[in-house]
Scaffold this motif. Sequence first.
Motif, mmCIF file in Angstrom:
data_model
loop_
_atom_site.group_PDB
_atom_site.id
_atom_site.type_symbol
_atom_site.label_atom_id
_atom_site.label_comp_id
_atom_site.label_asym_id
_atom_site.label_seq_id
_atom_site.Cartn_x
_atom_site.Cartn_y
_atom_site.Cartn_z
ATOM 1 N N THR A 7 10.611 29.730 30.824
ATOM 2 C CA THR A 7 10.807 31.104 31.303
ATOM 3 C C THR A 7 9.744 31.527 32.305
ATOM 4 O O THR A 7 10.052 32.191 33.292
ATOM 5 N N CYS A 8 8.515 31.168 32.051
ATOM 6 C CA CYS A 8 7.436 31.640 32.926
ATOM 7 C C CYS A 8 7.269 30.818 34.192
ATOM 8 O O CYS A 8 6.915 31.368 35.237
ATOM 9 N N TRP A 9 7.522 29.534 34.143
ATOM 10 C CA TRP A 9 7.201 28.693 35.291
ATOM 11 C C TRP A 9 8.423 28.102 35.978
ATOM 12 O O TRP A 9 8.406 27.915 37.190
ATOM 13 N N LEU A 10 9.505 27.807 35.282
ATOM 14 C CA LEU A 10 10.707 27.310 35.955
ATOM 15 C C LEU A 10 11.607 28.466 36.385
ATOM 16 O O LEU A 10 11.932 28.602 37.561
ATOM 17 N N LEU A 11 12.009 29.305 35.434
ATOM 18 C CA LEU A 11 12.789 30.485 35.811
ATOM 19 C C LEU A 11 11.937 31.431 36.635
ATOM 20 O O LEU A 11 12.446 32.186 37.445
ATOM 21 N N GLY A 12 10.633 31.391 36.427
ATOM 22 C CA GLY A 12 9.702 32.132 37.272
ATOM 23 C C GLY A 12 9.551 33.597 36.942
ATOM 24 O O GLY A 12 9.232 34.392 37.817
ATOM 25 N N PRO A 24 10.608 32.050 41.142
ATOM 26 C CA PRO A 24 11.360 30.918 40.609
ATOM 27 C C PRO A 24 10.969 29.584 41.227
ATOM 28 O O PRO A 24 10.627 29.511 42.393
ATOM 29 N N ARG A 25 11.063 28.530 40.392
ATOM 30 C CA ARG A 25 10.734 27.171 40.826
ATOM 31 C C ARG A 25 11.744 26.175 40.265
ATOM 32 O O ARG A 25 11.394 25.106 39.796
ATOM 33 N N MET A 26 13.032 26.541 40.314
ATOM 34 C CA MET A 26 14.070 25.666 39.774
ATOM 35 C C MET A 26 14.338 24.505 40.728
ATOM 36 O O MET A 26 14.174 24.644 41.938
#
Length: 87
Positions: A7-12, A24-26
């Motif tokens: 939630t914090c780093w991929l979904l951003g 976001p970093r997907m």
Amino acid sequence: WAWHAATCWLLGVRPSLDGLVVAPRMPAGFGDYTVTRRFRGATYRIRVTGSGTSTVGRLRVDGADVDGDTVPIAPPGATVDVAWEAA
């Protein structure tokens, strides 16, 4: 840890002292998504478009452009519409 990383780093979508960061970093090809997040008593409805194509984007809060990647803190009980679009 897996939930936090996703939630914090991929979904951003992560909390900060100044507000709710949307960065976001997907991976490529993931597609668009929405996240509903409660933060300091307010509800944030976040729509992310084109996250797998770029890490640079435009942030809009309740229809108004916001500089940077941080959504300002809303009063408790408020519902905030957030849109992030890849640049």
